[in-house]
Design a protein around this motif. Structure first.
Motif, PDB file in Angstrom:
ATOM      1  N   ASN A   2       0.835  -1.202   0.000  1.00 25.07           N
ATOM      2  CA  ASN A   2       0.000   0.000   0.000  1.00 25.07           C
ATOM      3  C   ASN A   2       0.867   1.248   0.000  1.00 25.07           C
ATOM      4  O   ASN A   2       1.985   1.229   0.500  1.00 25.07           O
ATOM      5  N   GLY A   3       0.311   2.345  -0.513  1.00 25.02           N
ATOM      6  CA  GLY A   3       1.082   3.572  -0.469  1.00 25.02           C
ATOM      7  C   GLY A   3       0.387   4.756  -1.103  1.00 25.02           C
ATOM      8  O   GLY A   3      -0.688   4.637  -1.692  1.00 25.02           O
ATOM      9  N   TYR A   4       1.040   5.909  -0.942  1.00 26.78           N
ATOM     10  CA  TYR A   4       0.567   7.169  -1.489  1.00 26.78           C
ATOM     11  C   TYR A   4       1.710   7.854  -2.217  1.00 26.78           C
ATOM     12  O   TYR A   4       2.885   7.631  -1.912  1.00 26.78           O
ATOM     13  N   LEU A   5       1.362   8.739  -3.140  1.00 30.45           N
ATOM     14  CA  LEU A   5       2.331   9.547  -3.852  1.00 30.45           C
ATOM     15  C   LEU A   5       2.144  11.004  -3.438  1.00 30.45           C
ATOM     16  O   LEU A   5       1.025  11.525  -3.468  1.00 30.45           O
ATOM     17  N   VAL A   6       3.244  11.658  -3.052  1.00 31.11           N
ATOM     18  CA  VAL A   6       3.226  13.076  -2.676  1.00 31.11           C
ATOM     19  C   VAL A   6       3.921  13.857  -3.785  1.00 31.11           C
ATOM     20  O   VAL A   6       5.031  13.532  -4.185  1.00 31.11           O
ATOM     21  N   ALA A   7       3.247  14.878  -4.278  1.00 33.73           N
ATOM     22  CA  ALA A   7       3.817  15.751  -5.308  1.00 33.73           C
ATOM     23  C   ALA A   7       3.426  17.185  -4.982  1.00 33.73           C
ATOM     24  O   ALA A   7       2.241  17.517  -4.940  1.00 33.73           O
ATOM     25  N   ALA A   8       4.419  18.021  -4.744  1.00 29.20           N
ATOM     26  CA  ALA A   8       4.178  19.402  -4.328  1.00 29.20           C
ATOM     27  C   ALA A   8       3.326  20.171  -5.332  1.00 29.20           C
ATOM     28  O   ALA A   8       2.544  21.047  -4.959  1.00 29.20           O
ATOM     29  N   GLU A   9       3.460  19.825  -6.616  1.00 20.77           N
ATOM     30  CA  GLU A   9       2.717  20.572  -7.639  1.00 20.77           C
ATOM     31  C   GLU A   9       1.278  20.087  -7.798  1.00 20.77           C
ATOM     32  O   GLU A   9       0.518  20.637  -8.590  1.00 20.77           O
ATOM     33  N   GLY A  10       0.892  19.051  -7.030  1.00 25.17           N
ATOM     34  CA  GLY A  10      -0.501  18.630  -7.011  1.00 25.17           C
ATOM     35  C   GLY A  10      -0.857  17.430  -7.871  1.00 25.17           C
ATOM     36  O   GLY A  10      -2.026  17.068  -7.961  1.00 25.17           O
ATOM     37  N   SER A  11       0.112  16.777  -8.509  1.00 25.12           N
ATOM     38  CA  SER A  11      -0.205  15.655  -9.391  1.00 25.12           C
ATOM     39  C   SER A  11      -0.276  14.305  -8.667  1.00 25.12           C
ATOM     40  O   SER A  11      -0.601  13.299  -9.288  1.00 25.12           O
ATOM     41  N   GLY A  12      -0.006  14.281  -7.374  1.00 26.47           N
ATOM     42  CA  GLY A  12      -0.033  13.031  -6.618  1.00 26.47           C
ATOM     43  C   GLY A  12      -1.313  12.876  -5.819  1.00 26.47           C
ATOM     44  O   GLY A  12      -2.293  13.590  -6.026  1.00 26.47           O
ATOM     45  N   ASP A  13      -1.289  11.918  -4.900  1.00 30.37           N
ATOM     46  CA  ASP A  13      -2.432  11.725  -4.006  1.00 30.37           C
ATOM     47  C   ASP A  13      -2.539  12.873  -3.007  1.00 30.37           C
ATOM     48  O   ASP A  13      -3.636  13.220  -2.565  1.00 30.37           O
ATOM     49  N   PHE A  14      -1.377  13.427  -2.632  1.00 33.66           N
ATOM     50  CA  PHE A  14      -1.316  14.530  -1.662  1.00 33.66           C
ATOM     51  C   PHE A  14      -0.250  15.516  -2.094  1.00 33.66           C
ATOM     52  O   PHE A  14       0.705  15.154  -2.788  1.00 33.66           O
ATOM     53  N   ALA A  15      -0.375  16.772  -1.658  1.00 35.63           N
ATOM     54  CA  ALA A  15       0.618  17.801  -1.965  1.00 35.63           C
ATOM     55  C   ALA A  15       1.612  17.985  -0.826  1.00 35.63           C
ATOM     56  O   ALA A  15       2.632  18.641  -1.002  1.00 35.63           O
ATOM     57  N   THR A  16       1.315  17.417   0.358  1.00 35.57           N
ATOM     58  CA  THR A  16       2.231  17.523   1.494  1.00 35.57           C
ATOM     59  C   THR A  16       2.536  16.140   2.052  1.00 35.57           C
ATOM     60  O   THR A  16       1.716  15.217   1.963  1.00 35.57           O
ATOM     61  N   ILE A  17       3.719  16.009   2.615  1.00 34.39           N
ATOM     62  CA  ILE A  17       4.140  14.746   3.215  1.00 34.39           C
ATOM     63  C   ILE A  17       3.271  14.424   4.426  1.00 34.39           C
ATOM     64  O   ILE A  17       2.823  13.295   4.609  1.00 34.39           O
ATOM     65  N   GLN A  18       2.992  15.422   5.259  1.00 38.86           N
ATOM     66  CA  GLN A  18       2.207  15.191   6.471  1.00 38.86           C
ATOM     67  C   GLN A  18       0.803  14.703   6.140  1.00 38.86           C
ATOM     68  O   GLN A  18       0.274  13.819   6.819  1.00 38.86           O
ATOM     69  N   ALA A  19       0.188  15.242   5.101  1.00 42.11           N
ATOM     70  CA  ALA A  19      -1.157  14.796   4.727  1.00 42.11           C
ATOM     71  C   ALA A  19      -1.151  13.320   4.349  1.00 42.11           C
ATOM     72  O   ALA A  19      -2.061  12.569   4.714  1.00 42.11           O
ATOM     73  N   ALA A  20      -0.120  12.877   3.644  1.00 42.27           N
ATOM     74  CA  ALA A  20      -0.016  11.463   3.277  1.00 42.27           C
ATOM     75  C   ALA A  20       0.198  10.595   4.509  1.00 42.27           C
ATOM     76  O   ALA A  20      -0.417   9.530   4.648  1.00 42.27           O
ATOM     77  N   ILE A  21       1.044  11.033   5.427  1.00 40.68           N
ATOM     78  CA  ILE A  21       1.289  10.280   6.656  1.00 40.68           C
ATOM     79  C   ILE A  21       0.006  10.187   7.480  1.00 40.68           C
ATOM     80  O   ILE A  21      -0.345   9.116   7.979  1.00 40.68           O
ATOM     81  N   ASP A  22      -0.711  11.295   7.592  1.00 41.01           N
ATOM     82  CA  ASP A  22      -1.954  11.305   8.363  1.00 41.01           C
ATOM     83  C   ASP A  22      -3.000  10.356   7.773  1.00 41.01           C
ATOM     84  O   ASP A  22      -3.846   9.831   8.498  1.00 41.01           O
ATOM     85  N   ALA A  23      -2.957  10.128   6.464  1.00 45.30           N
ATOM     86  CA  ALA A  23      -3.948   9.279   5.800  1.00 45.30           C
ATOM     87  C   ALA A  23      -3.645   7.782   5.927  1.00 45.30           C
ATOM     88  O   ALA A  23      -4.493   6.957   5.600  1.00 45.30           O
ATOM     89  N   ILE A  24      -2.463   7.427   6.402  1.00 46.26           N
ATOM     90  CA  ILE A  24      -2.146   6.006   6.600  1.00 46.26           C
ATOM     91  C   ILE A  24      -3.099   5.450   7.652  1.00 46.26           C
ATOM     92  O   ILE A  24      -3.271   6.054   8.710  1.00 46.26           O
ATOM     93  N   PRO A  25      -3.722   4.315   7.373  1.00 47.99           N
ATOM     94  CA  PRO A  25      -4.671   3.753   8.344  1.00 47.99           C
ATOM     95  C   PRO A  25      -4.015   3.495   9.702  1.00 47.99           C
ATOM     96  O   PRO A  25      -2.882   3.005   9.767  1.00 47.99           O
ATOM     97  N   ASP A  26      -4.721   3.818  10.775  1.00 45.19           N
ATOM     98  CA  ASP A  26      -4.181   3.636  12.126  1.00 45.19           C
ATOM     99  C   ASP A  26      -3.884   2.179  12.437  1.00 45.19           C
ATOM    100  O   ASP A  26      -2.976   1.880  13.196  1.00 45.19           O
ATOM    101  N   GLN A  27      -4.645   1.274  11.875  1.00 42.87           N
ATOM    102  CA  GLN A  27      -4.466  -0.146  12.158  1.00 42.87           C
ATOM    103  C   GLN A  27      -3.607  -0.830  11.095  1.00 42.87           C
ATOM    104  O   GLN A  27      -3.672  -2.043  10.927  1.00 42.87           O
ATOM    105  N   ASN A  28      -2.780  -0.076  10.393  1.00 44.13           N
ATOM    106  CA  ASN A  28      -1.919  -0.622   9.362  1.00 44.13           C
ATOM    107  C   ASN A  28      -0.984  -1.672   9.969  1.00 44.13           C
ATOM    108  O   ASN A  28      -0.336  -1.435  10.974  1.00 44.13           O
ATOM    109  N   SER A  29      -0.915  -2.850   9.349  1.00 40.29           N
ATOM    110  CA  SER A  29      -0.098  -3.928   9.918  1.00 40.29           C
ATOM    111  C   SER A  29       1.045  -4.352   9.003  1.00 40.29           C
ATOM    112  O   SER A  29       1.735  -5.319   9.281  1.00 40.29           O
ATOM    113  N   GLY A  30       1.248  -3.630   7.901  1.00 39.44           N
ATOM    114  CA  GLY A  30       2.337  -3.946   6.990  1.00 39.44           C
ATOM    115  C   GLY A  30       2.939  -2.671   6.440  1.00 39.44           C
ATOM    116  O   GLY A  30       2.475  -1.578   6.725  1.00 39.44           O
ATOM    117  N   MET A  31       3.997  -2.817   5.649  1.00 36.97           N
ATOM    118  CA  MET A  31       4.687  -1.655   5.117  1.00 36.97           C
ATOM    119  C   MET A  31       3.729  -0.785   4.306  1.00 36.97           C
ATOM    120  O   MET A  31       2.980  -1.269   3.475  1.00 36.97           O
TER     121      MET A  31
END
Length: 84
Positions: A2-31
């Motif tokens: 599983n994963g997300y793509l961060v792109a400052a210019e807006g072409s990814g899932d998120f524009a900030t690193i923190q937003a992507a980290i915050d979106a990781i499921p709390d009960q995530n059990s793998g990488m």
């Protein structure tokens, strides 16, 4: 893997690193990978998610490992990243 793509210019899932980290499921059990495209990211990161893996894109499709958190780590990191 599983994963997300961060792109400052807006072409990814998120524009900030923190937003992507915050979106990781709390009960995530793998990488869970946060891939960071080249750009400038000035953020204060707070990471409480298990198995969070942060990869910096060096060139199109080539990534280098920045940090792996695999447990109940709770830390903050000040980041000014020019990944270009």
């Amino acid at each position: 893997m599983n994963g997300y793509l961060v792109a400052a210019e807006g072409s990814g899932d998120f524009a900030t690193i923190q937003a992507a980290i915050d979106a990781i499921p709390d009960q995530n059990s793998g990488m869970f990978v946060v891939r960071i495209r080249p750009g400038v990211y000035v953020e204060k990161l707070h990471i409480e998610k298990p198995w969070a893996t942060i990869l910096n894109e060096q060139q199109a499709g080539e990534y280098s490992l920045s940090r792996v958190l695999s447990g109940e780590d709770d830390w903050a990191l000040f980041v000014k990243l020019n990944n270009s």
